[in-house]
Design a protein around this motif. Sequence first.
Motif, PDB file in Angstrom:
ATOM      1  N   LYS A 114       9.632   7.975  -4.162  1.00 28.00           N
ATOM      2  CA  LYS A 114       9.444   8.851  -2.999  1.00 28.00           C
ATOM      3  C   LYS A 114       9.396   8.092  -1.675  1.00 28.00           C
ATOM      4  O   LYS A 114       9.492   8.706  -0.617  1.00 28.00           O
ATOM      5  CB  LYS A 114       8.143   9.646  -3.142  1.00 28.00           C
ATOM      6  CG  LYS A 114       8.178  10.683  -4.216  1.00 28.00           C
ATOM      7  CD  LYS A 114       6.906  11.495  -4.194  1.00 28.00           C
ATOM      8  CE  LYS A 114       6.914  12.538  -5.306  1.00 28.00           C
ATOM      9  NZ  LYS A 114       5.679  13.320  -5.289  1.00 28.00           N
ATOM     10  N   LEU A 115       9.239   6.798  -1.712  1.00 28.06           N
ATOM     11  CA  LEU A 115       9.071   6.006  -0.490  1.00 28.06           C
ATOM     12  C   LEU A 115      10.270   6.102   0.462  1.00 28.06           C
ATOM     13  O   LEU A 115      10.064   6.300   1.667  1.00 28.06           O
ATOM     14  CB  LEU A 115       8.779   4.544  -0.840  1.00 28.06           C
ATOM     15  CG  LEU A 115       8.364   3.648   0.332  1.00 28.06           C
ATOM     16  CD1 LEU A 115       7.086   4.180   0.972  1.00 28.06           C
ATOM     17  CD2 LEU A 115       8.156   2.232  -0.134  1.00 28.06           C
ATOM     18  N   LEU A 165       0.824  -1.204   0.000  1.00 31.51           N
ATOM     19  CA  LEU A 165       0.000   0.000   0.000  1.00 31.51           C
ATOM     20  C   LEU A 165       0.864   1.262   0.000  1.00 31.51           C
ATOM     21  O   LEU A 165       0.574   2.224  -0.726  1.00 31.51           O
ATOM     22  CB  LEU A 165      -0.940  -0.015   1.209  1.00 31.51           C
ATOM     23  CG  LEU A 165      -1.993   1.064   1.272  1.00 31.51           C
ATOM     24  CD1 LEU A 165      -2.961   0.931   0.099  1.00 31.51           C
ATOM     25  CD2 LEU A 165      -2.743   1.002   2.574  1.00 31.51           C
ATOM     26  N   ALA A 166       1.956   1.262   0.784  1.00 30.49           N
ATOM     27  CA  ALA A 166       2.848   2.417   0.820  1.00 30.49           C
ATOM     28  C   ALA A 166       3.527   2.629  -0.522  1.00 30.49           C
ATOM     29  O   ALA A 166       3.670   3.768  -0.987  1.00 30.49           O
ATOM     30  CB  ALA A 166       3.896   2.239   1.917  1.00 30.49           C
ATOM     31  N   VAL A 167       3.923   1.539  -1.180  1.00 29.43           N
ATOM     32  CA  VAL A 167       4.554   1.670  -2.503  1.00 29.43           C
ATOM     33  C   VAL A 167       3.556   2.220  -3.508  1.00 29.43           C
ATOM     34  O   VAL A 167       3.886   3.068  -4.344  1.00 29.43           O
ATOM     35  CB  VAL A 167       5.130   0.302  -2.957  1.00 29.43           C
ATOM     36  CG1 VAL A 167       5.532   0.335  -4.421  1.00 29.43           C
ATOM     37  CG2 VAL A 167       6.310  -0.084  -2.089  1.00 29.43           C
ATOM     38  N   LEU A 168       2.301   1.766  -3.434  1.00 30.16           N
ATOM     39  CA  LEU A 168       1.276   2.250  -4.364  1.00 30.16           C
ATOM     40  C   LEU A 168       0.930   3.714  -4.122  1.00 30.16           C
ATOM     41  O   LEU A 168       0.716   4.479  -5.064  1.00 30.16           O
ATOM     42  CB  LEU A 168       0.020   1.388  -4.269  1.00 30.16           C
ATOM     43  CG  LEU A 168       0.133  -0.040  -4.806  1.00 30.16           C
ATOM     44  CD1 LEU A 168      -1.155  -0.806  -4.544  1.00 30.16           C
ATOM     45  CD2 LEU A 168       0.447  -0.027  -6.292  1.00 30.16           C
TER      46      LEU A 168
END
Length: 149
Positions: free
Chosen positions: A25-26, A16-19
């Motif tokens: 930007k992660l 979810l964080a990657v998406l």
Amino acid sequence: MFNDIGPLELVTLIVLAVLVFGPDKLPKVIQDVTRTIRKIREFSESAKQDIREELGPEFKDFEFEDLNPKTFIRKQLDNEDLGLKEIRNGFDLKKEMAEVTDAVHGRDSDTSSSSSSSSSGSSGGRIDMTKKPETPDRDDRPPFDADAT
């Protein structure tokens, strides 16, 4: 901090964080979040230190965890000065349960026979559990309970 997160939930959060942030930007978002958490911890520790200094030397062993009621009660109950361990060790649960079982089955136990026979009178220490309660007459009104109304 994340003791209750399972492996599947952790993988879901990473995907979810990657998406949401994108793979480019992660790393910067993770650095910003860790920096913010570190600053909050430093602020919290400095506030605790300031409070300890303001309280004075009488409260040098003061712990903020003691403000949690569960921790405070647990700490007080483990205190040796109260003598609670002697009381706890003097209470024999198996003996008490055996006495209750004997009383329910109508048998006389060693310690309860003297107390139950003196208080029971002519019934011989037995309670008749099969006896049905008396039904009140139609003219008898039930007792008035002020707390129930």
